[in-house]
Design a protein around this motif. Structure first.
Motif, PDB file in Angstrom:
ATOM      1  N   GLU A   1     -10.881   9.919   4.457  1.00 30.46           N
ATOM      2  CA  GLU A   1     -11.186   8.899   5.452  1.00 30.46           C
ATOM      3  C   GLU A   1     -12.161   7.855   4.937  1.00 30.46           C
ATOM      4  O   GLU A   1     -12.136   6.712   5.377  1.00 30.46           O
ATOM      5  CB  GLU A   1     -11.758   9.567   6.713  1.00 30.46           C
ATOM      6  N   ASN A   2     -13.040   8.239   4.015  1.00 33.13           N
ATOM      7  CA  ASN A   2     -14.046   7.305   3.523  1.00 33.13           C
ATOM      8  C   ASN A   2     -13.625   6.597   2.249  1.00 33.13           C
ATOM      9  O   ASN A   2     -14.431   5.892   1.650  1.00 33.13           O
ATOM     10  CB  ASN A   2     -15.363   8.034   3.273  1.00 33.13           C
ATOM     11  N   GLN A   3     -12.393   6.769   1.811  1.00 32.17           N
ATOM     12  CA  GLN A   3     -11.931   6.131   0.590  1.00 32.17           C
ATOM     13  C   GLN A   3     -11.123   4.887   0.923  1.00 32.17           C
ATOM     14  O   GLN A   3     -10.348   4.885   1.893  1.00 32.17           O
ATOM     15  CB  GLN A   3     -11.063   7.104  -0.230  1.00 32.17           C
ATOM     16  N   PRO A   4     -11.284   3.807   0.150  1.00 32.59           N
ATOM     17  CA  PRO A   4     -10.500   2.590   0.413  1.00 32.59           C
ATOM     18  C   PRO A   4      -9.041   2.811   0.043  1.00 32.59           C
ATOM     19  O   PRO A   4      -8.714   3.451  -0.954  1.00 32.59           O
ATOM     20  CB  PRO A   4     -11.175   1.541  -0.480  1.00 32.59           C
ATOM     21  N   LEU A   5      -8.146   2.221   0.856  1.00 35.29           N
ATOM     22  CA  LEU A   5      -6.710   2.385   0.639  1.00 35.29           C
ATOM     23  C   LEU A   5      -6.149   1.375  -0.342  1.00 35.29           C
ATOM     24  O   LEU A   5      -4.986   1.490  -0.734  1.00 35.29           O
ATOM     25  CB  LEU A   5      -5.974   2.258   1.983  1.00 35.29           C
TER      26      LEU A   5
ATOM     27  N   PRO B   1      -1.108   5.842  -7.582  1.00 32.67           N
ATOM     28  CA  PRO B   1      -1.562   6.633  -6.420  1.00 32.67           C
ATOM     29  C   PRO B   1      -3.048   6.941  -6.414  1.00 32.67           C
ATOM     30  O   PRO B   1      -3.467   8.027  -5.999  1.00 32.67           O
ATOM     31  CB  PRO B   1      -0.741   7.909  -6.542  1.00 32.67           C
ATOM     32  N   GLY B   2      -3.871   6.058  -6.864  1.00 40.67           N
ATOM     33  CA  GLY B   2      -5.306   6.315  -6.862  1.00 40.67           C
ATOM     34  C   GLY B   2      -6.050   5.227  -7.595  1.00 40.67           C
ATOM     35  O   GLY B   2      -5.459   4.385  -8.287  1.00 40.67           O
TER      36      GLY B   2
ATOM     37  N   PRO C   1       0.831  -1.217   0.000  1.00 36.00           N
ATOM     38  CA  PRO C   1       0.000   0.000   0.000  1.00 36.00           C
ATOM     39  C   PRO C   1       0.858   1.256   0.000  1.00 36.00           C
ATOM     40  O   PRO C   1       1.936   1.303   0.589  1.00 36.00           O
ATOM     41  CB  PRO C   1      -0.816  -0.133   1.288  1.00 36.00           C
ATOM     42  N   LEU C   2       0.348   2.279  -0.668  1.00 34.07           N
ATOM     43  CA  LEU C   2       1.033   3.561  -0.680  1.00 34.07           C
ATOM     44  C   LEU C   2       0.733   4.353   0.594  1.00 34.07           C
ATOM     45  O   LEU C   2       1.565   5.139   1.043  1.00 34.07           O
ATOM     46  CB  LEU C   2       0.607   4.362  -1.916  1.00 34.07           C
ATOM     47  N   TYR C   3      -0.447   4.143   1.162  1.00 27.88           N
ATOM     48  CA  TYR C   3      -0.829   4.812   2.410  1.00 27.88           C
ATOM     49  C   TYR C   3      -1.375   3.750   3.355  1.00 27.88           C
ATOM     50  O   TYR C   3      -2.160   2.872   2.945  1.00 27.88           O
ATOM     51  CB  TYR C   3      -1.915   5.871   2.173  1.00 27.88           C
ATOM     52  N   ILE C   4      -0.961   3.829   4.617  1.00 31.15           N
ATOM     53  CA  ILE C   4      -1.507   2.966   5.662  1.00 31.15           C
ATOM     54  C   ILE C   4      -1.754   3.827   6.888  1.00 31.15           C
ATOM     55  O   ILE C   4      -1.105   4.863   7.075  1.00 31.15           O
ATOM     56  CB  ILE C   4      -0.568   1.787   6.007  1.00 31.15           C
ATOM     57  N   PRO C   5      -2.731   3.450   7.736  1.00 27.66           N
ATOM     58  CA  PRO C   5      -2.949   4.222   8.969  1.00 27.66           C
ATOM     59  C   PRO C   5      -1.710   4.203   9.850  1.00 27.66           C
ATOM     60  O   PRO C   5      -1.060   3.181  10.025  1.00 27.66           O
ATOM     61  CB  PRO C   5      -4.134   3.510   9.629  1.00 27.66           C
ATOM     62  N   SER C   6      -1.379   5.340  10.377  1.00 26.26           N
ATOM     63  CA  SER C   6      -0.196   5.442  11.224  1.00 26.26           C
ATOM     64  C   SER C   6      -0.433   4.696  12.530  1.00 26.26           C
ATOM     65  O   SER C   6      -1.491   4.843  13.157  1.00 26.26           O
ATOM     66  CB  SER C   6       0.117   6.920  11.501  1.00 26.26           C
TER      67      SER C   6
END
Length: 942
Positions: free
Chosen positions: A917-921, A874-875, A833-838
């Motif tokens: 916040e409401n978009q899937p990662l 990235p999307g 994943p390019l973004y993950i919750p910290s």
């Protein structure tokens, strides 16, 4: 005779006046009484007011179902005439939009697309014509009959009569000029009417007193055994007379001198009649009629003085479905209710006997003028007034008719009370809407906030505003709110690459070698969202705060260049190819021909045919082409046009379909550009991705690949000793790669190393001919057969907290000595994943995301080639796949390499914003296959 042909049925008053009617010589010199009938009809079939003439004339004149379909289907006013020569009464019946038949025709004439304001103008015009037709009746009739479908007085008639009285005073000079040559009396010429007409009222019973019938019981209770002198219906008539007289006297429609009034009412005669409704039981109604007829015949010793015999009236009254004129039953001590014809004939007799109406009251009543004309005199005056007020077909009276029509504007102040009410309500609602718009507003705000506040203001406005002026004042509210917003309250519409607005009001960006100026209008400032984050340099050894970037160069190049002298400048690196200009002023490239599957985007792109030196001016031309509601500032430096195109705030949804996101496979290629060399005239105004044309390079690279030192620089037991890492999360993952040497002759190890799955040992499987697993071979054979590399995917959040990840949903966490035990095969064989919750979330409810910032690769000192091929999506699709300017890059052995990923991903259509916040990662990912291992030595011949 022409008379018999013309007056056998009712005709329009225009046709009657234009025809030559030959009267009977017996009645030719006698005067006639003109009786006008107007009012409203109930919204039920079979109840037009024309049926009254059937009752009054004792003839079946009007059809049971009203006018035929072949009659005039005009939605305006229509006056029907019937002349009862033997009774010397001329009936004029006015039908208008107050009648259900004309109302239906008027509604059909309106198209479905007519708005509320246009429909109001239509109905207002119909009301004006109705008033003019009423004034025509008030100028020609002796007696007027107002018919109403209920037994309650409609107070809107007070406003109507005041409007008619005012209109009559306005047009009186024009009417005098019209009839000045007629052979009539002087009083008629001066007053333009034979006499002040007497107005009578006929109400229809609507069930209020039906339950009491005619038995004389008191509907309000009391002593039921004692009979009343008057029936409930007669007491209702008296109450209505008192109410109507008080209303007209208070509004000064009626005054003491009848000659000055629009109409009069008798002072000592009944002028209200309530028609009883039909009985609910038809059999009982017939029996009641029979009993009353028989009782009347037995007791009838003398004929009535006025009008036909009473039983004839009652016999004919049974034919009328709506206007039932039956009398109440006789009871002891109670007066008998009169019929409709008896009620009306007492007033008609005063006209036919030339007594006239003496309706003036007060201490010194003045007698009013009265004239009983013959039919020929009346027709002469009526024809001239008809040409001026109704028809307007003769050239002689055309000028007077135009002047009369122009006076109808005077009625707007009286009739258009709903428009006045609407004006007042809308004017009072505007300040409330303005307050709602300005509530909780910051000093400067964006278009989105402006639209939201405007919606709230319109909601408040719609709660209070009413009527036809609603739309006009709503447009004024739009204009007022926009003027307030644009007058120093407009916020800069630029959005940063992290999807945050600039906090400054509308401003311009400074040109090269230009200083910011706050005092100018608009001011010259750099963009600032007041957003700050902490990021590390290319190698990761130093951290520093950074401003929220608004252009790609500041995000992926300028920030990292600040550390070159202090930290990363002396490190060995592999430079990615960038644009090398061959002209002094290169121009950004432009895609002129769209791809077959490409969707047109609303963001303008600078033209490719620009002259040298036009780079900085592209932003000015682009700004001029954008409306004021989307203020766009020009950006400093050579990336002006790119920043303008990217700062419009378009999300990744506006990106065209660049492909299916599957690692660039299936992309449509242009045959003419496959082998094209890098251009030295045009540069790529953005980052390189799968949707770009080949042969174009950016002016700077958004990627970085540096070497921290030899392979032994990394200690597996201590991990990366760099600042910002969370405890226990700085350990790289081991990656054991099987090395196939030239002297090796074991069976099963001679397969070619093509980079496929066979290049890496499968997890938990033993290599053929070796002892133990791939991760734990015997001590004697491990160094010669397997080379150990290390891989680490580093994530960094906005607060500078860093950690390594061993998989899409797992953070490296080493608590004891020995380093990370989990192999890197899972991370290398999946999409990271390019973004993950910290993992270190703050106290707030908002989720903080960590972004993939670097890839650490420890290449061992062995005959091994590790190929680097990063590809980032990235999307969600159709987002393109980004990659460095050089792919399939082979890393030299014996080194600790760091690949720094871009901070922001931007195409020529706009930035790819971080997920909400409401978009899937799952759609934001680094494609698998980022690293591949091969032996450096060739395979032995077979």
């Amino acid at each position: 005779m022409i008379w018999a042909e013309k007056m056998a049925l009712p005709v329009s008053v225009g046709a009657l006046l234009e025809s030559e009617v030959i009267e009977d010589p017996l009645y030719k010199d006698e005067g006639l009484c003109v009786l006008g009938i107007f009012g409203k009809t109930a919204m039920v079939p079979g109840s037009p007011k024309e049926f009254l003439i059937n009752t009054l004339a004792d003839k079946h004149i009007y059809s049971l179902f009203g006018l035929d379909e072949t009659d005039n289907h005009n939605s305006g006013s229509l006056i029907q005439a019937y002349y009862s020569q033997e009774n010397r009464v001329l009936y004029l019946v006015l039908t208008s939009v107050c009648d259900n038949r004309q109302l239906l025709w008027a509604c059909e004439s309106l198209s479905t697309g007519v708005g509320h304001s246009e429909a109001h103008e239509f109905w207002k015009g119909a009301d004006k014509q109705h008033c003019l037709a009423l004034l025509y009746l008030f100028s020609l009739c002796h007696v007027l009959l107002l018919v109403h479908p209920t037994c309650c007085f409609d107070v809107t008639y007070d406003r109507l009569f005041r409007a008619l009285d005012a209109l009559r005073q306005k047009v009186l000079p024009l009417l005098r000029a019209t009839i000045k040559d007629s052979i009539i009396s002087k009083e008629w010429k001066v007053n333009c009417r034979p006499c002040p007409p007497r107005l009578l009222f006929v109400f229809q019973m609507n069930g209020a007193l039906r339950s009491y019938g005619g038995n004389g019981s008191d509907p309000s209770g009391g002593n039921a055994d004692k009979p009343k002198k008057h029936s409930p219906r007669r007491r209702l008539q008296h109450a209505l007379e008192d109410q109507i007289y008080r209303i007209f006297r208070k509004s000064r429609v009626l005054t003491n001198q009848s000659s000055n009034c629009l109409f009069t009412v008798p002072a000592n005669q009944a002028f209200v009649y309530v028609v009883p409704g039909p009985e609910e039981d038809p059999v009982a109604a017939v029996l009641g009629q029979l009993r009353s007829n028989c009782a009347l015949r037995e007791n009838d010793t003398s004929t009535l003085v006025s009008g036909p015999r009473r039983y004839q009236q009652m016999r004919h009254s049974a034919r009328q479905p709506s206007f039932n004129v039956e009398s109440s039953s006789l009871s002891g001590g109670q007066l008998v209710d009169c019929s409709l014809k008896e009620f009306l004939w007492q007033h008609v007799e005063l006209v036919l006997t030339k007594k006239g109406f003496d309706d003036s009251v007060g201490r010194n009543p003045q007698p009013s003028h009265f004239e009983l004309p013959t039919y020929s005199k009346w027709a002469q005056v009526a024809y001239r007034l008809h040409q001026v007020m109704i028809a307007n077909t003769e050239e002689e009276t055309a000028e007077l008719a135009v002047k009369v029509q122009s006076q109808l504007k005077f009625l707007e102040g009286f009739l258009d009370a709903d428009a006045k009410f609407s004006e007042n309500r809308c004017q009072k609602a505007l300040p409330l809407a303005h307050s709602a718009y300005q509530s909780n507003l910051p000093h400067n705000y964006t278009t989105t906030v402006h639209k939201n506040q405007l919606t709230q203001a319109l909601r408040v406005y719609s709660q209070h505003a009413r009527g036809v002026a609603f739309q006009r004042y709503a447009l004024q509210l739009h204009e007022d709110c926009y003027k307030f917003w644009s007058n120093g309250h407009q916020l800069c519409e630029e959005r940063s690459l992290t999807d945050q607005h600039c906090v400054h009001k509308f401003h311009l960006l400074p040109q090269p070698d230009e200083k910011p100026e706050m005092d100018r209008n608009p001011p010259i400032l750099n963009h600032n969202s007041r957003g700050r984050s902490t990021s590390s340099c290319n190698c990761g050894w130093k951290q520093a705060p950074r401003e929220d970037p608004f252009d790609i160069q500041a995000a992926n190049y300028d920030f990292y260049q600040m550390f070159e002298e202090k930290c990363c400048g002396k490190l060995e690196r592999i430079d990615f190819p960038v644009f090398q200009p061959s002209t002094p002023d290169p121009a950004p490239a432009c895609e002129e021909a769209p791809r077959p599957t490409e969707v047109a985007a609303p963001v303008p792109v600078p033209p490719s045919g620009s002259e040298p030196g036009s780079g900085p001016s592209e932003g000015e031309r682009l700004k001029e082409s954008i409306p004021a509601s989307h203020p766009v500032s020009h950006t400093p430096g050579e990336s002006t046009s790119l920043s303008l195109a990217l700062s419009l705030g378009h999300s990744t949804d506006s990106l065209g379909p660049y492909g299916d996101g599957g690692g660039g496979e299936g992309q449509e290629k242009r045959p003419s550009l496959v082998d094209r060399q890098a251009s030295t005239v045009e540069y790529l105004p953005g980052m390189l991705h799968s949707g770009c044309s080949k042969g174009l390079l950016p002016k700077f690279s958004s990627w970085s690949l540096v070497k921290l030192g030899p392979a032994k620089t990394y200690n597996p037991h201590t991990g990366l000793e760099q600042p910002g890492f969370l405890p226990g999360s700085s350990f790289l993952l081991p990656w054991d790669v099987v090395i196939r040497s030239r002297s090796e002759e074991e069976v099963g190890l001679t397969e070619p190393l093509d980079g496929g799955p066979s290049s890496w040992p499968a997890p938990n499987k033993t290599v053929a001919g070796k002892r133990g697993s791939a991760g734990g071979l015997g001590r004697g054979r491990r160094r010669d057969d397997v080379a150990r590399a290390f891989v680490g995917f580093e994530y960094e959040d906005s607060r500078g907290r860093r950690f390594l990840s061993s998989g899409p949903d797992k953070v490296v966490k080493v608590l004891g000595p020995g380093g990370a035990k989990e192999p890197a095969t899972r991370a290398l064989n999946t999409d990271m994943p390019l973004y993950i919750p910290s993992p270190a979330q703050g106290r707030g409810l908002k989720t903080h995301y960590a972004q993939l910032a670097r890839l650490y690769i420890v290449v061992p000192d062995a005959p091994l080639e590790i190929t680097l091929n990063p590809q980032v999506q990235p999307g969600p699709p159709p987002c393109p796949v980004f990659h460095p300017e050089q792919t399939e890059l082979v890393l030299p052995p014996d080194g600790l390499w760091v690949l720094r990923f871009p901070y922001s991903y931007v195409t020529d259509r706009g930035p790819c914003y971080p997920p909400k916040e409401n978009q899937p990662l799952a759609s934001y990912k680094v494609l698998r296959g980022i690293l591949r291992a091969n032996t450096a030595s060739p395979l032995p011949p077979q």
